[in-house]
Design a protein around this motif. Sequence first.
Motif, PDB file in Angstrom:
ATOM      1  N   HIS B  78       0.861  -1.191   0.000  1.00  7.95           N
ATOM      2  CA  HIS B  78       0.000   0.000   0.000  1.00  7.95           C
ATOM      3  C   HIS B  78       0.890   1.230   0.000  1.00  7.95           C
ATOM      4  O   HIS B  78       1.817   1.328   0.785  1.00  7.95           O
ATOM      5  N   ILE B  89      -2.146   2.556  -6.445  1.00  2.00           N
ATOM      6  CA  ILE B  89      -2.247   2.915  -5.020  1.00  2.00           C
ATOM      7  C   ILE B  89      -1.809   1.733  -4.158  1.00  2.00           C
ATOM      8  O   ILE B  89      -1.077   1.885  -3.195  1.00  2.00           O
ATOM      9  N   MET B  90      -2.303   0.567  -4.514  1.00  2.00           N
ATOM     10  CA  MET B  90      -2.041  -0.592  -3.659  1.00  2.00           C
ATOM     11  C   MET B  90      -2.282  -1.875  -4.437  1.00  2.00           C
ATOM     12  O   MET B  90      -2.876  -1.854  -5.506  1.00  2.00           O
ATOM     13  N   PHE B 119      -5.526   4.817   6.450  1.00  2.00           N
ATOM     14  CA  PHE B 119      -5.108   5.676   5.342  1.00  2.00           C
ATOM     15  C   PHE B 119      -6.242   6.660   5.096  1.00  2.00           C
ATOM     16  O   PHE B 119      -7.413   6.325   5.299  1.00  2.00           O
TER      17      PHE B 119
END
Lengths: 83, 145
Positions: B78, B89-90, B119
């Motif tokens: 992540h 993003i991840m 997050f």
Amino acid sequence: MKIEVLYFAWVRERIGEPRETVETEAATVLELVKELKAREERYDLAFSDLKSLRVALDQELSEFDAPLAGVCEVAFFPPMTGG
Amino acid sequence: MRITVQSDDFDLAEALREFGKAPNTGATVSFTGLVRDDTCTLEYMEIEHYPGMCEAAIAKIAEEAVQRWSLTDCLVIHRYGQLRPGDQIMMVATAARHRAEAFEAAEFFMDYLKSRAPFWKKEVTRDGADWVAAKDADEDALKRW
């Protein structure tokens, strides 16, 4: 007791700093919030709606009525948006 | 089991090359989340994270997934920091004996990462900046597990 208080996302923006050390005798998270709110308007603004906030005690998601005894780090933030 | 929280981009192919090599693995599933720009006004997305708690929260999710679906391996990367439209993003990858377990565990990971990993996303567009709000549906998604 001394507690490290951390703020993230818009809570951090409203309060104007990412972390601070707080000297407090608050027994629960709610009592700590009440103390902070009484300090200055920016805290009052950040904590105006607790339903839109989450709290973590020593990096574990917790509840606002949880006791603070033995806790070193309290973090306040909005609901998470990972992934 | 590998969990990495980093600002740097990652190489999906490289991350998967050595993944799920245990002999009892029959299926691997991987998911990648990208920065989406629906209105073509997004300049960048700022991802804030809570160092330490991120890794711990993801590890907790991973441990439950491994146990529930008898995963033979899992991987989560992540990112945080400033990401541009189209950026990764991840990613999450799951390995299991059969595909049903691998697919289901990957969905479980995504539902939990969304609202239990610390997050926060802020979208900075030409017209201003706004924090992405969590949806009720995200919280509801946890109930199915």
